[in-house]
Scaffold this motif. Sequence first.
Motif, PDB file in Angstrom:
ATOM      1  N   GLU A  99      -6.944   1.090   4.542  1.00  0.00           N
ATOM      2  CA  GLU A  99      -6.417  -0.244   4.774  1.00  0.00           C
ATOM      3  C   GLU A  99      -7.349  -1.239   4.110  1.00  0.00           C
ATOM      4  O   GLU A  99      -8.494  -0.918   3.782  1.00  0.00           O
ATOM      5  CB  GLU A  99      -6.276  -0.555   6.255  1.00  0.00           C
ATOM      6  CG  GLU A  99      -7.582  -0.636   7.021  1.00  0.00           C
ATOM      7  CD  GLU A  99      -7.344  -1.052   8.464  1.00  0.00           C
ATOM      8  OE1 GLU A  99      -6.921  -2.204   8.680  1.00  0.00           O
ATOM      9  OE2 GLU A  99      -7.585  -0.227   9.369  1.00  0.00           O
ATOM     10  N   PHE A 153      -2.881  -4.639   3.957  1.00  0.00           N
ATOM     11  CA  PHE A 153      -2.016  -3.459   3.901  1.00  0.00           C
ATOM     12  C   PHE A 153      -2.709  -2.298   4.598  1.00  0.00           C
ATOM     13  O   PHE A 153      -3.929  -2.291   4.806  1.00  0.00           O
ATOM     14  CB  PHE A 153      -1.720  -3.065   2.445  1.00  0.00           C
ATOM     15  CG  PHE A 153      -2.931  -2.527   1.726  1.00  0.00           C
ATOM     16  CD1 PHE A 153      -3.213  -1.157   1.725  1.00  0.00           C
ATOM     17  CD2 PHE A 153      -3.818  -3.382   1.082  1.00  0.00           C
ATOM     18  CE1 PHE A 153      -4.347  -0.660   1.102  1.00  0.00           C
ATOM     19  CE2 PHE A 153      -4.952  -2.889   0.455  1.00  0.00           C
ATOM     20  CZ  PHE A 153      -5.220  -1.529   0.461  1.00  0.00           C
ATOM     21  N   HIS A 172       8.160  -6.432   7.140  1.00  0.00           N
ATOM     22  CA  HIS A 172       8.578  -6.989   8.423  1.00  0.00           C
ATOM     23  C   HIS A 172       9.329  -8.310   8.257  1.00  0.00           C
ATOM     24  O   HIS A 172       9.404  -8.882   7.167  1.00  0.00           O
ATOM     25  CB  HIS A 172       7.352  -7.190   9.320  1.00  0.00           C
ATOM     26  CG  HIS A 172       6.370  -8.188   8.753  1.00  0.00           C
ATOM     27  ND1 HIS A 172       6.559  -9.550   8.821  1.00  0.00           N
ATOM     28  CD2 HIS A 172       5.188  -8.011   8.105  1.00  0.00           C
ATOM     29  CE1 HIS A 172       5.548 -10.169   8.253  1.00  0.00           C
ATOM     30  NE2 HIS A 172       4.704  -9.259   7.796  1.00  0.00           N
ATOM     31  N   ASN A 220       4.701  -9.371  11.872  1.00  0.00           N
ATOM     32  CA  ASN A 220       3.574  -8.738  11.189  1.00  0.00           C
ATOM     33  C   ASN A 220       3.831  -7.245  11.115  1.00  0.00           C
ATOM     34  O   ASN A 220       4.792  -6.740  11.715  1.00  0.00           O
ATOM     35  CB  ASN A 220       2.256  -9.039  11.915  1.00  0.00           C
ATOM     36  CG  ASN A 220       2.198  -8.446  13.300  1.00  0.00           C
ATOM     37  OD1 ASN A 220       1.806  -7.290  13.475  1.00  0.00           O
ATOM     38  ND2 ASN A 220       2.610  -9.214  14.314  1.00  0.00           N
ATOM     39  N   ALA A 221       2.976  -6.524  10.408  1.00  0.00           N
ATOM     40  CA  ALA A 221       3.189  -5.098  10.185  1.00  0.00           C
ATOM     41  C   ALA A 221       3.193  -4.298  11.476  1.00  0.00           C
ATOM     42  O   ALA A 221       3.816  -3.236  11.554  1.00  0.00           O
ATOM     43  CB  ALA A 221       2.113  -4.557   9.242  1.00  0.00           C
ATOM     44  N   TRP A 233       6.271  -2.607  13.241  1.00  0.00           N
ATOM     45  CA  TRP A 233       6.799  -1.302  12.829  1.00  0.00           C
ATOM     46  C   TRP A 233       6.165  -0.163  13.607  1.00  0.00           C
ATOM     47  O   TRP A 233       6.192   0.987  13.173  1.00  0.00           O
ATOM     48  CB  TRP A 233       6.562  -1.082  11.343  1.00  0.00           C
ATOM     49  CG  TRP A 233       7.272  -2.007  10.410  1.00  0.00           C
ATOM     50  CD1 TRP A 233       6.706  -2.955   9.600  1.00  0.00           C
ATOM     51  CD2 TRP A 233       8.675  -2.063  10.141  1.00  0.00           C
ATOM     52  NE1 TRP A 233       7.670  -3.589   8.853  1.00  0.00           N
ATOM     53  CE2 TRP A 233       8.889  -3.066   9.165  1.00  0.00           C
ATOM     54  CE3 TRP A 233       9.782  -1.349  10.631  1.00  0.00           C
ATOM     55  CZ2 TRP A 233      10.153  -3.382   8.678  1.00  0.00           C
ATOM     56  CZ3 TRP A 233      11.046  -1.671  10.148  1.00  0.00           C
ATOM     57  CH2 TRP A 233      11.218  -2.673   9.182  1.00  0.00           C
ATOM     58  N   VAL A 251       2.394  -0.193   5.122  1.00  0.00           N
ATOM     59  CA  VAL A 251       2.786  -1.405   5.834  1.00  0.00           C
ATOM     60  C   VAL A 251       1.991  -2.572   5.273  1.00  0.00           C
ATOM     61  O   VAL A 251       0.832  -2.425   4.863  1.00  0.00           O
ATOM     62  CB  VAL A 251       2.568  -1.284   7.353  1.00  0.00           C
ATOM     63  CG1 VAL A 251       3.538  -0.276   7.953  1.00  0.00           C
ATOM     64  CG2 VAL A 251       1.136  -0.917   7.695  1.00  0.00           C
ATOM     65  N   ASP A 253       1.264  -6.946   5.773  1.00  0.00           N
ATOM     66  CA  ASP A 253       1.468  -8.253   6.392  1.00  0.00           C
ATOM     67  C   ASP A 253       1.839  -9.241   5.286  1.00  0.00           C
ATOM     68  O   ASP A 253       1.048  -9.463   4.350  1.00  0.00           O
ATOM     69  CB  ASP A 253       0.185  -8.750   7.072  1.00  0.00           C
ATOM     70  CG  ASP A 253      -0.078  -8.092   8.421  1.00  0.00           C
ATOM     71  OD1 ASP A 253       0.867  -7.527   9.002  1.00  0.00           O
ATOM     72  OD2 ASP A 253      -1.226  -8.168   8.889  1.00  0.00           O
TER      73      ASP A 253
END
Length: 265
Positions: A23, A35, A48, A53-54, A57, A73, A75
């Motif tokens: 990340e 990410f 999203h 925000n991510a 999920w 994922v 943001d």
Amino acid sequence: MHDDELLIFEKDGAPPLPATGTEGFVTNDGARIWFAVHGAGPAVILLHGGLGNAGNWGYQVPALVRSGRMVVVIDSRGHGRSTRDAGPFGYARMADDVLAVMDHLGLEKASLVGWSDGACTALILADKHPQRVSGVFFFACSMDPGGALPFQSTPVIDRCFSRHRQDYQALSATPDDFETFVADVSRMMQTEPNYGAEQLACIRVPVAVVIGENDEFIRRDHADYLARTIPGAELVVLPGVSHFAPVQRPELFDQAAIGFLDRLD
């Protein structure tokens, strides 16, 4: 799991994202875009909805990883952990941010699953860079202002908004700016996107146009129109859910998304 009234989502949010060793942030167009990467296999990027925000999920990431995929994922700029500049929000800018993350990760191509604003971002990226997109699962969004229903507040919408406020204050680098953030994102939603039929007809990637049976924001006939106008698109109506299907009935949403991704593979 059913959370049709978003009582669980307002109180606790979605389940935490799984731990990951990959990340970080990518700097692009005046913003730092957060990410994270989970799993391995064909790449799918989750985008999203507006104000979220991510972490929204949290139900989908484990299911997609179990299906044998690398799940990314993100943001969106100004959302979650990602920053923004002083410029306006725009779906094309957010599509460029996704491309910057793909470039950073060395992903030549990925499938995109978009929810609301994330669906707009996904389809615009597919339109502008079709060689980078395997397909788009386009959930709960319009592609022109006429596709939206007149806004009417409901308890479900209020609970989702409450969760977004809590998450923004916990994650954002500017936790006191939620009201300004909402106003700026709302301005984008009211004016973008503006795709006409001719532009939609030029999209050249597989698309599933997906809508909840009880969507509070998007006209059902607009979803029908998108499915008719985008070449080869399929229409999927998710029964018993609304704009918030990924957290209302995750298994229903996941089954539809993984089914689409399997057909791409």
